[in-house]
Design a protein around this motif. Structure first.
Motif, PDB file in Angstrom:
ATOM      1  N   SER A 256      -7.304   4.997  -2.338  1.00 34.33           N
ATOM      2  CA  SER A 256      -7.333   4.940  -0.875  1.00 34.33           C
ATOM      3  C   SER A 256      -7.870   3.599  -0.383  1.00 34.33           C
TER       4      SER A 256
ATOM      5  N   ILE B 247      -5.640   0.867   1.967  1.00 33.65           N
ATOM      6  CA  ILE B 247      -6.056   0.442   3.303  1.00 33.65           C
ATOM      7  C   ILE B 247      -6.396  -1.048   3.346  1.00 33.65           C
TER       8      ILE B 247
ATOM      9  N   SER C 227      -1.249  -4.067   4.461  1.00 33.30           N
ATOM     10  CA  SER C 227      -1.602  -3.032   3.498  1.00 33.30           C
ATOM     11  C   SER C 227      -0.611  -1.877   3.573  1.00 33.30           C
TER      12      SER C 227
ATOM     13  N   ALA D 275      -1.303   1.164   4.240  1.00 36.72           N
ATOM     14  CA  ALA D 275      -1.597   1.955   5.438  1.00 36.72           C
ATOM     15  C   ALA D 275      -0.991   1.310   6.683  1.00 36.72           C
ATOM     16  N   GLU D 276      -1.073  -0.008   6.785  1.00 32.16           N
ATOM     17  CA  GLU D 276      -0.491  -0.698   7.935  1.00 32.16           C
ATOM     18  C   GLU D 276       1.023  -0.547   7.959  1.00 32.16           C
TER      19      GLU D 276
ATOM     20  N   ILE E 209      -6.993   7.046   7.907  1.00 36.40           N
ATOM     21  CA  ILE E 209      -7.328   5.620   7.848  1.00 36.40           C
ATOM     22  C   ILE E 209      -8.787   5.401   8.235  1.00 36.40           C
TER      23      ILE E 209
ATOM     24  N   ILE F   1     -10.797   6.445   5.369  1.00 36.11           N
ATOM     25  CA  ILE F   1     -10.408   5.718   4.148  1.00 36.11           C
ATOM     26  C   ILE F   1     -10.007   6.716   3.062  1.00 36.11           C
TER      27      ILE F   1
END
Length: 367
Positions: A84, A88, A97, A99-100, A277, A280
């Protein structure tokens, strides 16, 4: 002494080296952003492992002690994990990333789903209004036509009724033209041929031959042509009305609930994605789970009407079918709970039926 150390030293595998690096990142996370206090002993083990690896003073005892400490460290930061943190955090070359990328993807396709929903909803409302008004105008024109036939041709009421009849007819033609344009989207630009049925066509042909044998005047032939044109126009009108009604039922029963369920699922995913997010805890597994959630949300929105009638539940009586589809897409677990209740009821009914049959057989045997 030096030879003994060299003898006990072992070569560190790439997996252990990666775990040591992960341990450094977990310690940095706990020191910087973690909500759990960092155990000094665990931190010391992680730091010592780094320098022992650099000096090539690594042995089996160090590896066992490090893995045990790393396990304690991973449990302390759970549910945060190295996966994780990597998902992130941005890479060294400052690329977005994972996540982005996920946020950008879901945000973009949420907007696409919303635009598609708005387009289909507006298209449905426009077609529904046209079909409803066209039906009312057609019935109204027939009523005015009957009133027109019942009045004297030269009376004042006749002229008023005739004016109203013509106005309704013009509105009918305008609605009909718009409905044909509305239908072309599904017809891909094609239109109905509206061939006259064989029996009706043969009747017209027989009448035409009769007029020709009788050497009828031009007015009679013109009236026959008008009758044929009127019949063709009515067939086209009814075909367009029936086709529009079928499309409206498909949109209302399948397409719109599916889109509302999909939009609800997208909103749930964005909300849960933001939560993960912040905590995390976003990983690759989250991405897979979200994709499946979109599929389940869309299907849940479409099929909820098959299992649940809003009138059966007082809390849902005021909700429209589209609102229910949106809620089922947002929380598809409710749909699964409803399906489980239905299955339990079916099992109970089947068990009761089998029990009653067994008693009847036993009673007949005793008799």
């Amino acid at each position: 002494m030096l030879n003994k150390k060299q003898t006990n030293t072992i070569e560190v595998s790439s997996d252990i080296a990666q775990v040591i690096q992960d341990g450094q990142q977990l310690v940095a996370y706990m020191a910087k952003d973690g909500q759990v206090s960092l155990d000094p002993d665990l931190a010391q083990v992680m730091i010592d492992a780094k320098y022992k690896l650099q000096k090539k003073q690594w042995n089996a005892q160090d590896e066992a002690h490090f893995l045990h400490s790393y396990d304690q460290l991973a449990k302390a930061v759970a549910p945060v994990s190295m996966e994780s943190i990597r998902a992130i955090s941005r890479s060294d070359n400052d690329k977005p990333s994972q996540a982005e990328k996920a946020v950008a993807w879901y945000r973009r396709y949420t907007l696409v789903a919303l635009i598609c929903l708005l387009f289909v909803q507006v298209y449905y409302l426009f077609g529904h209004a046209l079909a409803h008004d066209l039906k009312d105008l057609y019935e109204s024109r027939n009523e005015w036509h009957l009133k027109l036939d019942s009045e004297e041709p030269n009376s004042k009421e006749f002229k008023q009724i005739q004016s109203k009849y013509e106005e309704v007819g013009q509105r009918l033609d305008a609605n009909y033209n718009l409905l044909k344009v509305w239908n072309r989207i599904w017809l891909m630009g094609f239109s109905f041929g509206s061939e006259i049925p064989p029996y009706s066509q043969e009747k017209l042909n027989v009448e035409l031959r009769r007029l020709e044998r009788a050497q009828a005047d031009a007015n009679a032939l013109d009236n026959l042509n008008l009758a044929q044109t009127r019949l063709t126009a009515r067939l086209q009108l009814f075909e367009n009305m029936l086709f529009a009604q079928s499309v409206l039922e498909v949109l209302q029963g399948y397409v719109l609930p599916l889109l509302y369920g999909l939009l609800g699922a997208f909103i749930f995913v964005l909300r849960d994605l933001l939560r993960e997010i912040r905590a995390i805890t976003f990983t690759t597994d989250s991405e897979i789970r979200y994709r499946l959630r979109l599929t389940l949300g869309a299907l849940g929105g479409m099929i909820i009407g098959w299992f649940l009638n809003p009138q059966e539940l007082s809390g849902l009586a005021s909700l429209s079918p589209m609102a229910m589809a949106f809620l089922m897409g947002y929380n598809v677990d409710v749909l699964f709970a409803i399906m489980d209740q239905i299955i339990d009821k079916l099992r109970g009914a089947m068990a009761a039926n089998d029990g009653s049959k067994g008693k009847s057989i036993q009673g007949s045997g005793n008799g």
